[in-house]
Scaffold this active site. Structure first.
Site, PDB file in Angstrom:
ATOM      1  N   ARG A 386     -23.791   7.255  53.561  1.00 44.43           N
ATOM      2  CA  ARG A 386     -23.981   6.834  52.183  1.00 44.43           C
ATOM      3  C   ARG A 386     -24.223   5.334  52.120  1.00 44.43           C
ATOM      4  NH1 ARG A 386     -19.963   9.152  47.612  1.00 44.43           N
ATOM      5  NH2 ARG A 386     -19.974  10.794  49.194  1.00 44.43           N
ATOM      6  N   SER A 475     -23.218  11.624  45.471  1.00 43.72           N
ATOM      7  CA  SER A 475     -22.076  12.146  44.718  1.00 43.72           C
ATOM      8  C   SER A 475     -21.851  11.364  43.423  1.00 43.72           C
ATOM      9  CB  SER A 475     -20.831  12.139  45.611  1.00 43.72           C
ATOM     10  OG  SER A 475     -19.762  12.791  44.986  1.00 43.72           O
ATOM     11  N   HIS A 476     -20.697  10.719  43.302  1.00 48.55           N
ATOM     12  CA  HIS A 476     -20.312  10.049  42.058  1.00 48.55           C
ATOM     13  C   HIS A 476     -20.750   8.596  42.000  1.00 48.55           C
ATOM     14  CE1 HIS A 476     -17.257   9.023  45.015  1.00 48.55           C
ATOM     15  NE2 HIS A 476     -17.013   7.954  44.306  1.00 48.55           N
ATOM     16  N   LYS A 485     -24.723  14.632  52.845  1.00 51.51           N
ATOM     17  CA  LYS A 485     -23.566  15.450  53.216  1.00 51.51           C
ATOM     18  C   LYS A 485     -24.068  16.527  54.156  1.00 51.51           C
ATOM     19  CE  LYS A 485     -20.861  14.632  49.016  1.00 51.51           C
ATOM     20  NZ  LYS A 485     -20.161  15.242  47.853  1.00 51.51           N
ATOM     21  N   ASP A 609     -19.147  15.728  38.503  1.00 52.30           N
ATOM     22  CA  ASP A 609     -19.647  14.497  39.112  1.00 52.30           C
ATOM     23  C   ASP A 609     -21.129  14.636  39.450  1.00 52.30           C
ATOM     24  OD1 ASP A 609     -19.520  16.152  41.339  1.00 52.30           O
ATOM     25  OD2 ASP A 609     -18.900  14.538  42.676  1.00 52.30           O
ATOM     26  N   ASP A 611     -22.929  15.428  41.989  1.00 51.53           N
ATOM     27  CA  ASP A 611     -23.507  16.544  42.742  1.00 51.53           C
ATOM     28  C   ASP A 611     -22.758  17.851  42.540  1.00 51.53           C
ATOM     29  OD1 ASP A 611     -22.106  16.175  46.095  1.00 51.53           O
ATOM     30  OD2 ASP A 611     -21.276  15.652  44.146  1.00 51.53           O
ATOM     31  N   ASP A 613     -19.567  18.918  42.948  1.00 52.90           N
ATOM     32  CA  ASP A 613     -18.453  19.445  43.735  1.00 52.90           C
ATOM     33  C   ASP A 613     -17.099  18.968  43.218  1.00 52.90           C
ATOM     34  OD1 ASP A 613     -19.037  17.281  46.658  1.00 52.90           O
ATOM     35  OD2 ASP A 613     -18.548  16.827  44.576  1.00 52.90           O
ATOM     36  N   ARG A 614     -17.095  18.212  42.123  1.00 52.39           N
ATOM     37  CA  ARG A 614     -15.840  17.741  41.532  1.00 52.39           C
ATOM     38  C   ARG A 614     -15.852  17.987  40.025  1.00 52.39           C
ATOM     39  NH1 ARG A 614     -14.195  11.867  43.126  1.00 52.39           N
ATOM     40  NH2 ARG A 614     -16.131  11.305  42.099  1.00 52.39           N
ATOM     41  N   GLU A 692      -7.841  17.716  45.715  1.00 51.74           N
ATOM     42  CA  GLU A 692      -7.702  16.269  45.748  1.00 51.74           C
ATOM     43  C   GLU A 692      -7.592  15.729  44.337  1.00 51.74           C
ATOM     44  OE1 GLU A 692     -11.494  15.707  48.130  1.00 51.74           O
ATOM     45  OE2 GLU A 692     -10.228  14.119  48.959  1.00 51.74           O
ATOM     46  N   GLY A 695     -10.827  15.261  42.274  1.00 54.11           N
ATOM     47  CA  GLY A 695     -11.540  16.362  41.619  1.00 54.11           C
ATOM     48  C   GLY A 695     -12.124  17.400  42.542  1.00 54.11           C
ATOM     49  N   HIS A 696     -12.076  17.176  43.863  1.00 52.76           N
ATOM     50  CA  HIS A 696     -12.501  18.213  44.806  1.00 52.76           C
ATOM     51  C   HIS A 696     -11.416  19.286  44.877  1.00 52.76           C
ATOM     52  CE1 HIS A 696     -15.913  16.012  46.616  1.00 52.76           C
ATOM     53  NE2 HIS A 696     -15.180  14.933  46.458  1.00 52.76           N
ATOM     54  N   ALA A 789      -8.127   2.639  52.239  1.00 47.99           N
ATOM     55  CA  ALA A 789      -9.516   2.174  52.197  1.00 47.99           C
ATOM     56  C   ALA A 789     -10.397   3.302  51.691  1.00 47.99           C
ATOM     57  CB  ALA A 789      -9.959   1.726  53.587  1.00 47.99           C
ATOM     58  N   SER A 790     -11.187   3.037  50.662  1.00 42.81           N
ATOM     59  CA  SER A 790     -12.097   4.048  50.130  1.00 42.81           C
ATOM     60  C   SER A 790     -13.163   4.373  51.161  1.00 42.81           C
ATOM     61  CB  SER A 790     -12.758   3.546  48.844  1.00 42.81           C
ATOM     62  OG  SER A 790     -13.787   4.422  48.438  1.00 42.81           O
TER      63      SER A 790
END
Length: 830
Positions: A386, A475-476, A485, A609, A611, A613-614, A692, A695-696, A789-790
């Site tokens: 990404r 994704s978001h 992915k 979101d 794509d 998936d959330r 999670e 939102g997953h 860490a994101s």
């Protein structure tokens, strides 16, 4: 003699002129005939054959529908005999279930291939998923409709890949009497496929579709194949079934006939045109004669002298000297030099782009084997690739990613990959170059087009050709970002597997070949699969906020077919995300959804979101049901049916979720954040659900275990409609502690992981219990705090929860103090 010779020459000239004129006239008339012939062919042949094909298609459709109708009539006759069996009305009120079962078994002899015959007393229908002919929510809905004496036609259901047919009647059969029970008969319908789609498959394709009252749509049977044939659809009387027939070459041959009348007309027209051309050429050439040549004067000698005197003088030429080989090669006429072969000054190389650089090769250039490339490490993240589309994730890099994935897939025994993309503005080009790279390795591509990520995952599970795929999406993340992915042989790539892709690209370790690309529509199969699994017990009004992202192409259709009254919000595809970023975990992005739910008085709203998936759900009271709160309801639902099941959740989820899972007899498993590691942990533990805070939510119970916002919402609606209460009332049973949403501290991409490691080594959190599963989570008696860490952005992610607001503030201050010790420049605003 001279005169006769001149006349003979004149006749020859006249004939020659006539032939030329005839040829011109004939050609013109032939063109006119061709145009007229084409027009007549369309009217006399094509349209007639099309009308015949339409008629034959309609006849074939009705013939095939009559055969299905005959089958339905037989089932109804058998069911009528069963409900009139002596003693059935008395048995309907029999309190002993064993006696009812024995009586019902005696009725089974009326049917072919019965799986179960049940006499179900009024309001006593219950879920029974373990039976060979299970009673699920769809069957409960069928029983409820029969109890209300609503029209109940035979219904097909798919159970573990096998077809079953449900026949149901209320007891007693007399409509004037109150219903005391229902007779439910379930037949094995696997042997009925040819009967449900009858007829010669060479003539065309037959599709039998079932559309039930709750909006469910299923393809029951299909035989034959057809591409662009004539199509006709009929509804089978007194049923939920629709039969569609599409003609194929076999029926088109029957519709064709020799165009005799057209051929006769064209032959006559062509013959007449040739005769007309000859006559016209004869008439026209007689209107003039070519003038005779001037007589020769005096004598031949005199004539020659005059000619010489008047003729122009010919130029004097010098014989050309033959060139030597060296002279010939130096002649500019033989030069074959490209303009870029000229010598270029060093200072001009940069202007012309001829200097050496480390950029990716242009599209026309194939990557060379064994060459080493330096790649931006920050885009190869923990569970995907990404980065910024214009600078980091370029089309050239997308092609290399495709080559790496195509090679990796084939080394895992795969020969095909599915490819899908979201609605971002750069996704089409990235997808095109990605596919080009995959096929360059000899791996074939199944292009799904623009669909949400869960449909790519579904394709790897549903299609028999492959278990590998890649989704072009960020994704978001905001509009400038994009990514990939990846799934190889059924496993979502994460951590070392993502780095392996980077290594393969860096060393150009690619297979060579030439694959092909095909396209399919996966959306219909996805929706049909959900409709076969989920049934809503009542109508729900739902607002869907897709954030102008790709879920808007599927979500409204899915929930309408489930029976919801859908109000779409920002469901038009726009890759610039003009209304808000496609990130439902940020409260500011949910305000329009909350307002719309209250404006239209909807039962609830859902935001997906970028794509799909959330998800995050909102209520009519304006409450946000965060995903760890949703997980409490799902955990209770699953544990009541599967006591002792494992349930996985990430480090950001509420402590209350852990306690609820334990209280219902489940085993809570906390794991690291990320869709890839979460799925891997679910496979390892055999968990039926995972979730999670972001939102997953991953549901393995009745589904495939991948994160799917739309399927998760469908399951939530199923649970809610079974309860006679609002969504606000449902979630009041799960009180929450004071907590923060996700907090972000921006840090450079290449520093975030090192900063967390320093905090783990040097942080002083007094008597707190530290966990380093993912970042640093510290548990205290009255709450906890997390910093990690994101993996999707250049930031640290934090979250806090405590038993009181004061305790929450104390824990935040403690983390703030320790973080600033590590780096005093951090912009911490809490």
């Amino acid at each position: 003699m001279a005169k006769a010779k001149r006349n003979k020459q004149a006749a020859k000239a006249q004939l020659k002129a006539r032939l030329k004129l005839f040829a011109a006239l004939a050609l013109g008339l032939l063109v006119i005939n061709a145009l007229a012939g084409y027009w007549l062919y369309q009217r006399m042949v094509v349209e007639v054959q099309h009308e015949r094909l339409q008629l034959l298609t309609e006849q074939e459709t009705h013939n095939r529908a009559r055969r299905v109708q005959t089958l339905l009539d037989d089932w109804r006759q058998r069911m009528t005999q069963a409900v009139h069996a002596p003693g059935l009305e008395e048995m309907a009120t029999e309190p002993d279930p064993e006696r009812r079962e024995a009586f019902a078994n005696g009725l089974a002899e009326n049917f072919v291939d019965p799986l179960a015959v049940r006499v179900i007393p009024l309001n006593e229908g219950q879920l029974d998923r373990e039976h060979e002919a299970p009673i699920r929510f769809a069957e409960l809905d069928l029983i409820r409709r029969a109890e209300r004496r609503e029209t109940t036609h035979p219904e097909m259901a798919r159970v573990d890949g096998q077809w079953q047919l449900h026949l149901i009647r209320p007891i007693p059969i007399d409509p004037e009497k109150p219903v005391t029970a229902t007779l439910l008969v379930t037949l094995d319908a696997n042997g009925l496929q040819n009967q449900l789609a009858p007829g010669n498959p060479a003539l065309g394709q037959t599709r039998l579709t079932q559309i039930t009252p709750n909006g469910g749509r299923q393809l029951l049977a299909q035989t034959g194949s057809a591409l662009d044939g004539e199509r006709h659809e009929v509804t089978i009387p007194d049923s939920h079934w629709h039969l569609t027939f599409t003609s194929a070459d076999g029926l088109r041959l029957q519709a064709q006939e020799l165009p005799a009348l057209w051929l006769v007309f064209m032959a006559a027209s062509l013959g007449g045109s040739l005769i007309l051309a000859w006559l016209l050429s004869y008439v026209l050439t007689r209107q003039f004669k070519p003038a005779p040549k001037a007589a020769k004067t005096a004598s031949l000698t005199g004539s020659a002298t005059a000619d010489q005197a008047t003729a122009p003088k010919a130029p004097t030429t010098t014989p050309k000297k033959k060139q030597t080989a060296d002279e010939e090669l130096s002649d500019p006429l033989y030069h074959d030099q490209d303009i870029l072969d000229i010598t270029v000054a060093d200072e001009d190389e940069d202007i012309l782009g001829l200097g050496s650089d480390d950029s990716w090769p242009a599209e026309a250039s194939a990557p060379s084997q064994g060459e080493t490339k330096v790649l931006p490490a920050e885009i190869f993240r923990s569970y995907d690739i990404r980065g910024l589309a214009d600078s980091q994730l370029t089309p050239e890099l997308a092609e290399h990613v495709g080559r790496a994935l195509g090679s990796e897939a084939q080394e895992h025994g795969e020969t095909r990959m599915v490819v899908a993309r979201d609605g971002r503005t750069h996704s089409p080009e990235l997808s095109r170059r990605l596919i080009k790279g995959i096929t360059a390795t000899g791996c074939h591509v199944i292009d799904l087009g623009v669909v949400p990520t869960p449909l790519m995952y579904f394709a790897t599970e549903h299609l028999s050709e492959t278990s590998s795929g890649v989704m072009v999406t960020a994704s978001h993340n905001p509009a400038p970002y994009n990514g990939f992915k990846m799934v190889i042989n059924g496993v979502t790539l994460a951590d070392d597997a993502v780095q392996d892709i980077r290594t393969r690209i860096s060393h150009q370790q690619y297979l060579q070949g030439q694959g092909e690309t095909s396209t399919i529509d996966i959306t219909s199969a996805y929706i049909e699969r959900i409709l076969s699994d989920v049934a809503l017990m009542s109508e729900v009004s739902l607002v869907i906020d897709a954030g102008n992202a790709v879920t808007g192409t599927v979500g409204p259709r899915l929930f309408e077919e489930l029976g919801c009254q859908v109000t779409p919000l920002y469901c038009d595809l726009d890759g610039t995300f003009p209304n808000h970023d496609p990130d439902p975990t940020r409260e500011e992005n949910l305000q329009d959804l909350i307002a719309k739910v209250q404006e239209v008085n909807a039962d609830m709203g859902v935001a997906f979101d970028g794509d799909g998936d959330r998800l995050v759900v909102v209520t009519p009271n304006g409450h946000i049901i965060w995903p760890d709160h949703l997980m409490m309801l799902f955990a209770r639902d699953i544990l009541t049916r599967h006591p002792g099941a494992d349930i996985v959740f990430d480090v950001k989820c509420s402590r209350q979720l852990n306690q609820l899972i334990t209280s219902y007899g489940g085993r809570p498993i906390m794991w690291k954040t990320g869709h890839s590691p979460m799925k891997a942990k679910m496979v390892e533990t055999g968990a039926l659900i995972g979730g999670e805070y972001s939102g997953h939510i991953f549901i393995k119970d009745r589904w495939y275990g991948f994160d799917d916002g739309m399927y998760t919402m469908a399951r939530l609606l199923e649970i809610i409609t079974l309860r006679d209460e609002s969504i606000d009332e449902t979630f009041e049973a799960f009180p929450l502690l004071p907590a923060t949403p996700e907090l972000k501290i921006p840090v450079p991409e290449n520093e975030k992981f090192a900063l967390v490691e320093k905090l783990i080594e040097q942080g002083d959190f007094k008597n707190g219990k530290a966990s380093t599963i993912d970042g640093l989570k510290v548990d205290f008696d009255k709450g906890w705090g997390l910093v990690r860490a994101s993996n999707t952005s250049a930031a640290l992610t934090l979250r806090f929860e405590a038993e009181s607001e004061s305790a929450l503030k104390q824990i935040q201050e403690l983390f703030k103090r320790e973080l600033l010790k590590i780096d005093s420049r951090l912009p911490i605003d809490f």
